[in-house]
Design a protein around this motif. Structure first.
Motif, PDB file in Angstrom:
ATOM      1  N   ASN A  79     -64.067   1.346  25.682  1.00 54.62           N
ATOM      2  CA  ASN A  79     -64.470   2.150  26.836  1.00 54.62           C
ATOM      3  C   ASN A  79     -65.956   1.984  27.107  1.00 54.62           C
ATOM      4  OD1 ASN A  79     -65.938   4.618  25.376  1.00 54.62           O
ATOM      5  ND2 ASN A  79     -64.105   4.098  24.204  1.00 54.62           N
ATOM      6  N   ASP A  80     -66.392   2.463  28.276  1.00 55.95           N
ATOM      7  CA  ASP A  80     -67.792   2.331  28.690  1.00 55.95           C
ATOM      8  C   ASP A  80     -68.655   3.487  28.210  1.00 55.95           C
ATOM      9  OD1 ASP A  80     -67.205  -0.020  30.053  1.00 55.95           O
ATOM     10  OD2 ASP A  80     -66.701   1.043  31.910  1.00 55.95           O
ATOM     11  N   TYR A  81     -68.079   4.440  27.499  1.00 56.51           N
ATOM     12  CA  TYR A  81     -68.815   5.623  27.062  1.00 56.51           C
ATOM     13  C   TYR A  81     -69.384   5.490  25.648  1.00 56.51           C
ATOM     14  CZ  TYR A  81     -67.192   8.224  31.132  1.00 56.51           C
ATOM     15  OH  TYR A  81     -66.976   8.670  32.415  1.00 56.51           O
ATOM     16  N   GLY A  82     -68.986   4.448  24.949  1.00 58.44           N
ATOM     17  CA  GLY A  82     -69.453   4.292  23.571  1.00 58.44           C
ATOM     18  C   GLY A  82     -68.672   5.116  22.571  1.00 58.44           C
ATOM     19  N   ILE A  83     -67.494   5.594  22.965  1.00 58.52           N
ATOM     20  CA  ILE A  83     -66.650   6.369  22.059  1.00 58.52           C
ATOM     21  C   ILE A  83     -65.979   5.421  21.066  1.00 58.52           C
ATOM     22  CG2 ILE A  83     -64.726   7.981  21.881  1.00 58.52           C
ATOM     23  CD1 ILE A  83     -67.107   9.132  23.395  1.00 58.52           C
ATOM     24  N   VAL A  84     -66.044   5.772  19.782  1.00 57.08           N
ATOM     25  CA  VAL A  84     -65.462   4.929  18.736  1.00 57.08           C
ATOM     26  C   VAL A  84     -64.470   5.742  17.904  1.00 57.08           C
ATOM     27  CG1 VAL A  84     -67.503   3.459  18.618  1.00 57.08           C
ATOM     28  CG2 VAL A  84     -67.328   5.448  17.108  1.00 57.08           C
ATOM     29  N   GLU A 107     -67.684  14.480  29.542  1.00 52.45           N
ATOM     30  CA  GLU A 107     -67.178  13.709  30.681  1.00 52.45           C
ATOM     31  C   GLU A 107     -66.038  12.798  30.249  1.00 52.45           C
ATOM     32  OE1 GLU A 107     -68.819  10.441  33.952  1.00 52.45           O
ATOM     33  OE2 GLU A 107     -70.241  11.616  32.762  1.00 52.45           O
ATOM     34  N   TRP A 108     -66.219  12.069  29.130  1.00 49.75           N
ATOM     35  CA  TRP A 108     -65.146  11.195  28.629  1.00 49.75           C
ATOM     36  C   TRP A 108     -63.926  12.016  28.249  1.00 49.75           C
ATOM     37  CZ3 TRP A 108     -62.784  11.422  23.838  1.00 49.75           C
ATOM     38  CH2 TRP A 108     -61.861  10.396  23.579  1.00 49.75           C
ATOM     39  N   ARG A 109     -64.134  13.147  27.644  1.00 52.09           N
ATOM     40  CA  ARG A 109     -63.028  13.976  27.185  1.00 52.09           C
ATOM     41  C   ARG A 109     -62.178  14.481  28.363  1.00 52.09           C
ATOM     42  NH1 ARG A 109     -63.872  18.756  22.640  1.00 52.09           N
ATOM     43  NH2 ARG A 109     -61.674  18.934  22.041  1.00 52.09           N
TER      44      ARG A 109
END
Length: 288
Positions: free
Chosen positions: A213-218, A168-170
């Motif tokens: 971001n709200d997705y926790g992507i680092v 979804e983030w991608r």
């Protein structure tokens, strides 16, 4: 690899490559070099299940992946593509195997019931890989690569939820696999690690650091350096056999040391976009 095993590996590959079609028993018999009088019995003995059950499970697995990871595909289209004549027929069988309707599974995928039913196929694939399959190991220099990472921490059977979130983030970030390489950083062996302690990173290459971001992507970096590389063509079910081979057989003979970075996979082509037997995964073991 025995001639007998080679025959049935061809049968399984043919089934995987032709899940969309009505499978012809005469063709399967020719691949196995067996008459129709003996084919079904010997398939069941070798595979641990009937051909019909194998086909049904492989189609259900593909349908589940399409539901979970390809949200643009309609449930009805997925049902028809996997051999079901109606939404209702598909829903009945799917719920029996996954304890959820297709729509419920799409919203919150739970793979635990599936793994229990899929265990015979998993063991079959591992046995095929264990018995005489040879792996070609290349030494390659990997360039430093900036990656965006979703850190999965927890049981392997919960990985699907992390993967859905990452996809979804991608999509929102306009980083499709055609433009951005896909990686998994594998920190732990699921066979010896407690489920709650299991760690794996789902990642893709990026040109610049990821903003908060709200997705926790680092942000992380795959460092430059030499790697032992094996290209695996086929299902993920047997990928652990190659990882074990690199550590237990290749590494002691190669007389090299591993670097302080985990083994990682580059996903070159994906299931369910391609049949399982056509999946391509490059396995990188960082070495000095």
């Amino acid at each position: 690899m025995s001639n007998y095993q080679d025959r049935f590996e061809k049968v399984i590959s043919h089934i995987e490559a032709n899940l969309d079609a009505d499978l012809d028993i005469d063709t399967l018999c020719k691949l196995a070099h067996l008459s129709k009088y003996h084919f079904h019995r010997q398939c069941s003995a070798f595979m641990g299940m009937s051909v019909i059950k194998l086909v049904r499970l492989l189609r259900l697995k593909r349908a589940a992946y399409q539901l979970a990871y390809r949200d643009h595909e309609r449930v009805l289209d997925i049902a028809l593509a996997n051999g079901y004549e109606s939404h209702e027929a598909f829903s009945r069988v799917f719920k029996k195997h996954f304890d959820k309707s297709p729509s419920e599974f799409r919203k919150a995928a739970n793979w635990t019931p599936w793994h229990e039913k899929y265990e015979p196929i998993l063991m079959l694939r591992k046995n095929i890989m264990d018995n005489g399959t040879k792996f070609n190991v290349d030494i390659k220099a990997f360039p430093e690569t900036l990656i965006a990472v979703m850190e999965h921490r927890g049981a392997p059977n919960l990985l699907g939820a992390s993967l859905q979130k990452f996809i979804e983030w991608r999509k929102l970030s306009h980083l499709p696999p055609s433009k951005s390489k896909t990686f998994n950083l594998v920190y732990d062996d699921p066979n010896v690690t407690a489920p709650e302690d299991y760690r794996l990173d789902i990642a893709c290459s990026v040109d610049k650091p990821v903003a908060a971001n709200d997705y926790g992507i680092v942000n992380k970096v795959i460092p430059a350096g030499r790697c032992a590389v094996v290209r695996h063509i086929g299902s993920d079910d047997s990928i652990g056999v190659i990882v074990s081979f690199l550590y237990t057989q290749w590494l002691p003979k190669a007389m090299v040391e591993v670097r302080d970075f985990p083994i990682y996979f580059e996903r070159v082509s994906f299931f369910p976009d391609v049949p399982e037997n056509e999946m391509i995964t490059d396995i990188y073991l960082p070495i000095e």
